[in-house]
Scaffold this motif. Sequence first.
Motif, mmCIF file in Angstrom:
data_model
loop_
_atom_site.group_PDB
_atom_site.id
_atom_site.type_symbol
_atom_site.label_atom_id
_atom_site.label_comp_id
_atom_site.label_asym_id
_atom_site.label_seq_id
_atom_site.Cartn_x
_atom_site.Cartn_y
_atom_site.Cartn_z
ATOM 1 N N ILE A 118 0.521 -1.285 -0.032
ATOM 2 C CA ILE A 118 -0.003 -0.132 0.034
ATOM 3 C C ILE A 118 0.747 1.207 0.016
ATOM 4 O O ILE A 118 0.635 2.570 -0.788
ATOM 5 C CB ILE A 118 -1.073 -0.130 1.042
ATOM 6 C CG1 ILE A 118 -0.353 -0.177 2.738
ATOM 7 C CG2 ILE A 118 -1.433 -1.224 0.969
ATOM 8 C CD1 ILE A 118 -1.132 0.413 3.870
ATOM 9 N N CYS A 119 2.065 1.323 0.573
ATOM 10 C CA CYS A 119 2.804 2.742 0.820
ATOM 11 C C CYS A 119 3.622 2.521 -0.665
ATOM 12 O O CYS A 119 3.754 3.616 -1.288
ATOM 13 C CB CYS A 119 3.933 2.447 1.727
ATOM 14 S SG CYS A 119 3.529 2.300 2.934
ATOM 15 N N CYS A 120 3.771 1.146 -1.347
ATOM 16 C CA CYS A 120 3.956 1.500 -2.600
ATOM 17 C C CYS A 120 3.449 2.297 -3.713
ATOM 18 O O CYS A 120 3.462 3.244 -4.334
ATOM 19 C CB CYS A 120 5.248 0.091 -3.162
ATOM 20 S SG CYS A 120 5.664 0.634 -5.221
ATOM 21 N N MET A 125 0.982 6.755 -7.009
ATOM 22 C CA MET A 125 -0.272 7.679 -7.061
ATOM 23 C C MET A 125 0.463 8.965 -6.727
ATOM 24 O O MET A 125 0.367 10.128 -6.984
ATOM 25 C CB MET A 125 -0.840 6.826 -5.736
ATOM 26 C CG MET A 125 -2.445 8.586 -6.613
ATOM 27 S SD MET A 125 -2.930 8.291 -8.040
ATOM 28 C CE MET A 125 -3.802 6.886 -8.424
ATOM 29 N N PHE A 126 1.280 9.172 -5.271
ATOM 30 C CA PHE A 126 1.815 10.710 -5.022
ATOM 31 C C PHE A 126 2.074 11.291 -6.345
ATOM 32 O O PHE A 126 2.463 12.711 -6.612
ATOM 33 C CB PHE A 126 2.297 10.968 -3.776
ATOM 34 C CG PHE A 126 2.911 11.874 -3.575
ATOM 35 C CD1 PHE A 126 2.063 13.365 -3.074
ATOM 36 C CD2 PHE A 126 3.959 11.800 -2.800
ATOM 37 C CE1 PHE A 126 2.475 14.283 -2.778
ATOM 38 C CE2 PHE A 126 4.655 13.160 -3.001
ATOM 39 C CZ PHE A 126 3.558 14.707 -2.150
ATOM 40 N N GLU A 173 2.924 6.656 7.882
ATOM 41 C CA GLU A 173 3.054 7.798 8.018
ATOM 42 C C GLU A 173 4.264 8.515 7.366
ATOM 43 O O GLU A 173 3.744 9.924 7.143
ATOM 44 C CB GLU A 173 2.874 8.233 9.907
ATOM 45 C CG GLU A 173 3.023 9.909 10.368
ATOM 46 C CD GLU A 173 1.593 9.465 10.646
ATOM 47 O OE1 GLU A 173 0.505 10.591 9.792
ATOM 48 O OE2 GLU A 173 1.102 8.821 10.674
ATOM 49 N N ARG A 174 4.931 7.939 6.631
ATOM 50 C CA ARG A 174 5.940 8.436 6.488
ATOM 51 C C ARG A 174 5.516 8.795 4.822
ATOM 52 O O ARG A 174 5.754 9.725 4.095
ATOM 53 C CB ARG A 174 7.009 7.488 5.786
ATOM 54 C CG ARG A 174 8.415 8.268 5.240
ATOM 55 C CD ARG A 174 10.113 6.927 5.884
ATOM 56 N NE ARG A 174 10.024 6.965 6.395
ATOM 57 C CZ ARG A 174 9.960 5.678 7.039
ATOM 58 N NH1 ARG A 174 9.331 4.254 5.705
ATOM 59 N NH2 ARG A 174 9.985 5.042 8.003
ATOM 60 N N VAL A 175 5.139 8.121 4.509
ATOM 61 C CA VAL A 175 4.198 8.214 3.302
ATOM 62 C C VAL A 175 3.054 10.119 3.132
ATOM 63 O O VAL A 175 3.409 10.896 1.836
ATOM 64 C CB VAL A 175 2.566 7.578 2.775
ATOM 65 C CG1 VAL A 175 2.198 8.305 0.945
ATOM 66 C CG2 VAL A 175 3.653 5.947 2.520
ATOM 67 N N GLN A 176 2.162 10.638 4.669
ATOM 68 C CA GLN A 176 1.635 11.388 4.799
ATOM 69 C C GLN A 176 2.666 12.539 4.906
ATOM 70 O O GLN A 176 2.579 13.740 3.813
ATOM 71 C CB GLN A 176 1.096 11.071 5.809
ATOM 72 C CG GLN A 176 0.075 12.897 5.766
ATOM 73 C CD GLN A 176 -0.811 12.005 6.591
ATOM 74 O OE1 GLN A 176 -2.311 12.674 5.761
ATOM 75 N NE2 GLN A 176 -0.958 13.188 8.103
ATOM 76 N N SER A 207 -3.249 13.193 11.514
ATOM 77 C CA SER A 207 -2.485 12.287 11.287
ATOM 78 C C SER A 207 -3.314 10.838 10.980
ATOM 79 O O SER A 207 -4.147 11.003 11.461
ATOM 80 C CB SER A 207 -1.570 11.725 12.532
ATOM 81 O OG SER A 207 -2.041 11.332 13.742
ATOM 82 N N LEU A 208 -2.377 10.054 10.569
ATOM 83 C CA LEU A 208 -3.102 8.759 10.261
ATOM 84 C C LEU A 208 -3.167 7.443 11.404
ATOM 85 O O LEU A 208 -4.336 7.277 10.908
ATOM 86 C CB LEU A 208 -1.922 7.636 9.125
ATOM 87 C CG LEU A 208 -1.777 8.713 7.949
ATOM 88 C CD1 LEU A 208 -0.801 8.478 6.297
ATOM 89 C CD2 LEU A 208 -2.955 9.068 6.900
ATOM 90 N N VAL A 209 -2.187 7.999 12.876
ATOM 91 C CA VAL A 209 -2.121 6.980 13.544
ATOM 92 C C VAL A 209 -3.612 7.333 14.151
ATOM 93 O O VAL A 209 -4.503 6.428 14.424
ATOM 94 C CB VAL A 209 -1.160 7.146 14.849
ATOM 95 C CG1 VAL A 209 -1.800 6.861 15.569
ATOM 96 C CG2 VAL A 209 -0.272 6.218 13.980
#
Length: 281
Positions: A118-120, A125-126, A173-176, A207-209
């Motif tokens: 999902i991160c990839c 997409m980003f 979180e690194r993606v955001q 935050s995503l958390v």
Amino acid sequence: MLCIYMDFSKAFDRVDHILLIEVLLNSGFGEPLLSWFQSYLRDCKQIIDVHGITWANEHYLELNFLKCHSMSFYRTHDRFEYPYSINDNPLKRSENKVFDLGITFDRELNFHSHLENICCKALKMFGFIKRICNVFKLTSPIKTLCCDYVRSNLEYGAVVWDPSTSCGKDQIERVQRKFLNYATFILSIDHPPHDYNPILNKLGLSSLVDRRKVANLNFLRLLIDECIDSPVLLSMINFKVPCFSVRHIYPFFIPKCNINYSENQPILKMMRMANGDTSFL
């Protein structure tokens, strides 16, 4: 634990339309919806074993055995092997992971592979959004694009795979943070080094958390309110009834777990979150 995944050959082409209309009628569907389905299915041309009945054969459905397989989930070095088959057709075994309804399940259920996937996907997409957003510098469209196409990839089915380790949480979180850094540059947002709260506040994000915590608590509320029909999950909830008056009352009893894996089961994690959230009462 063993799961068997089955796939029907040309399932949508083999659905028996007369039986489908009968199922809809018995399920409470009425007119004019039934007539609309009938007109759509007319003159157009599907089997599952339920409680010992060969349902698939009776409804003219044929399994695609090339796509059917079994998957064992275990955390020990020793595992129990058994040759499973359907109608004398041997099932192939998935050794390490399986993709099911948008979530990658690995054999230890630690969801490391799912987080990587999902991160990839979200980063790709980003990157696409960055290329098309260079022509404008408006907060609303940039935020909308990232929330709809990047964040959605990082949150789908999160109540199932919500990571319990700091490494897993930081990985998502690194993606955001990459998006926040980009928004800081393109929208000229001032903030102290490594402090993303001003950017989150400026964009109206969290935050995503925190978002996963809200999603877990909402799922627990819906389950208790019977908006989610799952007696098995509901039976796993332990309500705490104090035998005497106490200063702090927690709604749920959390059983003691000897290992972290058991302690971080989704339902136990939800109950633990609810005990720490006074607004849940």
